[in-house]
Design a protein around this motif. Structure first.
Motif, PDB file in Angstrom:
ATOM      1  N   ASP A   1     -16.325 -10.770  -8.477  1.00 59.21           N
ATOM      2  CA  ASP A   1     -14.889 -10.653  -8.739  1.00 59.21           C
ATOM      3  C   ASP A   1     -14.120 -10.393  -7.444  1.00 59.21           C
TER       4      ASP A   1
ATOM      5  N   GLN B   1     -14.000 -13.579  -5.439  1.00 54.86           N
ATOM      6  CA  GLN B   1     -13.095 -14.562  -6.031  1.00 54.86           C
ATOM      7  C   GLN B   1     -11.635 -14.216  -5.723  1.00 54.86           C
ATOM      8  N   HIS B   2     -11.335 -12.914  -5.631  1.00 58.92           N
ATOM      9  CA  HIS B   2      -9.985 -12.503  -5.241  1.00 58.92           C
ATOM     10  C   HIS B   2      -9.679 -12.965  -3.814  1.00 58.92           C
TER      11      HIS B   2
ATOM     12  N   LEU C   1     -11.196 -15.328  -2.078  1.00 56.74           N
ATOM     13  CA  LEU C   1     -11.181 -16.803  -2.050  1.00 56.74           C
ATOM     14  C   LEU C   1      -9.868 -17.329  -2.631  1.00 56.74           C
ATOM     15  N   GLY C   2      -9.384 -16.668  -3.672  1.00 56.75           N
ATOM     16  CA  GLY C   2      -8.138 -17.077  -4.296  1.00 56.75           C
ATOM     17  C   GLY C   2      -6.939 -16.910  -3.374  1.00 56.75           C
ATOM     18  N   LEU C   3      -7.031 -15.964  -2.426  1.00 53.44           N
ATOM     19  CA  LEU C   3      -5.965 -15.767  -1.452  1.00 53.44           C
ATOM     20  C   LEU C   3      -5.987 -16.839  -0.356  1.00 53.44           C
ATOM     21  N   GLY C   4      -7.089 -17.598  -0.306  1.00 56.35           N
ATOM     22  CA  GLY C   4      -7.203 -18.647   0.697  1.00 56.35           C
ATOM     23  C   GLY C   4      -8.193 -18.375   1.804  1.00 56.35           C
TER      24      GLY C   4
ATOM     25  N   THR D   1     -11.656 -18.434   3.565  1.00 61.44           N
ATOM     26  CA  THR D   1     -12.904 -19.214   3.477  1.00 61.44           C
ATOM     27  C   THR D   1     -13.945 -18.679   4.448  1.00 61.44           C
TER      28      THR D   1
ATOM     29  N   ALA E   1     -17.786 -21.714  -4.662  1.00 60.05           N
ATOM     30  CA  ALA E   1     -16.625 -22.266  -3.954  1.00 60.05           C
ATOM     31  C   ALA E   1     -17.017 -23.392  -2.993  1.00 60.05           C
TER      32      ALA E   1
ATOM     33  N   VAL F   1      -3.088 -12.987   2.051  1.00 60.69           N
ATOM     34  CA  VAL F   1      -3.461 -14.339   2.489  1.00 60.69           C
ATOM     35  C   VAL F   1      -3.800 -14.309   3.973  1.00 60.69           C
TER      36      VAL F   1
END
Length: 346
Positions: free
Chosen positions: A174, A177-178, A180-183, A185, A213, A339
């Motif tokens: 989790d 994923q947070h 990764l969701g912000l961008g 990598t 991902a 981000v």
């Protein structure tokens, strides 16, 4: 039931048998008097009561009321924020049940000695937090039926010894994923030691999120340390000096995350603008950090309640429904993650 408890029970049975013989009644009649049943004649009751008083017999519930109820909680050390949170959860839960808690560490007294102490103090049982049990310790616990509950054991225990932890793998996933969701990598990780079940599960959750991902795992930005500030500080400085440093770091504990924050300060990186930091634990220090840490929250109060509940259940001779209990984690977002602005500006 422990060997000591069994011996006590047999002695009590022998005493009641002797009283039945002296009173000229059956053992069943003596038992009825002990439990204050009404279906015993007044003369017989008086004779048995006199013999019970003369022998010094104390009814079970009177004995329990007179004896202080206590449990023992043993930790590897008492220095980290995780330890203090778990200790607070256990003490609070025991307090609600009217049970005293004796606390100690394994730094100077091995678990084998604490097992002896548990019997000597006639404690209800023992909660062992983040420790490695030897085969001899496990064998003794199982063979003597000592009430013992493990919290976050470092190694997989015998299935006869119940353990309690949290959903380490999914919690780490989790967190990733947070990020990764912000961008992000390029995400580094301060993992726990490989011998730690919790640490290994968090690393596996990290790797699973990367794989989902489509991002390759890079060992150059992953370091395994104890759940420790100083080691995390040194490891993070090493990661930040690599050819392609990460834009975010996921730490497997709050103590490690504090080390990451200090490493960022020493490297001249702003958090979260130039380095996002995610933690695991969400102890009290997470919200007091600068900036406050986004973290995977462990339910410490529930951990303490569950460990105490299972221990008292064992002390009463009732095994838990499952040898392993995992409590759900929760993602708590604060201002240490954002981000990857440093890369957006390029």
């Amino acid at each position: 039931m422990t060997a000591r408890s069994k011996a006590h029970q047999e002695a009590q049975y022998g005493l009641l048998t002797d009283i039945a013989a002296q009173a000229g009644v059956s053992l069943s009649t003596v038992s009825k008097v002990v439990h204050r049943r009404r279906d015993v004649g007044a003369a017989t009751r008086a004779r048995v009561e006199e013999l019970l008083d003369r022998s010094g017999y104390v009814r079970p519930w009177e004995r329990e009321a007179a004896r202080p109820r206590q449990i023992i909680a043993v930790f590897r050390d008492m220095s980290g924020p995780y330890t203090l949170e778990v200790a607070r959860g256990i003490v609070d839960a025991a307090g609600e049940l009217g049970i005293n808690v004796v606390t100690g560490t394994t730094s100077r007294r091995p678990i084998s000695r604490w097992l002896e102490e548990c019997v000597a103090l006639d404690a209800a049982g023992l909660i062992i937090v983040i420790s490695m049990l030897s085969e001899d310790d496990q064998r003794r616990i199982v063979e003597q039926r000592l009430p013992v509950v493990l919290v976050d054991p470092l190694s997989a225990p015998s299935p006869d010894i119940p353990s309690i932890g949290v959903t380490n793998w999914s919690g780490a996933r989790d967190a990733m994923q947070h990020l990764l969701g912000l961008g992000h990598t390029r995400i580094g990780m301060l993992a726990g030691r490989s011998h730690s079940l919790a640490g290994a599960a968090r690393l596996h959750g990290y790797r699973a999120a990367l794989e989902e991902a489509g991002i390759p795992y890079d060992p150059a930005i992953v370091r395994s340390t104890d759940f420790d500030y100083d080691e995390a500080l040194a490891a993070t400085l090493h990661i930040l000096r690599c050819a392609e440093p990460p834009t975010a770091v996921f730490a497997a504990s709050d103590a490690q995350a504090l080390g990451v924050l200090e490493a960022a300060r020493q490297a001249g990186l702003g958090v979260p603008d130039e380095l996002a930091v995610m933690s695991f634990d969400d102890t009290l220090v997470a919200a007091m950090a600068c900036p406050p840490l986004s973290a995977v929250r462990q339910p410490f109060e529930e951990l303490g309640h569950e460990a105490t509940r299972v221990l008292m259940q064992l002390a009463e001779g009732r095994p838990p429904a499952s040898p392993r209990i995992e409590l759900a984690t929760e993602l708590v977002l604060r201002t240490s993650t954002s981000v990857p602005r440093r890369h957006e500006a390029r």
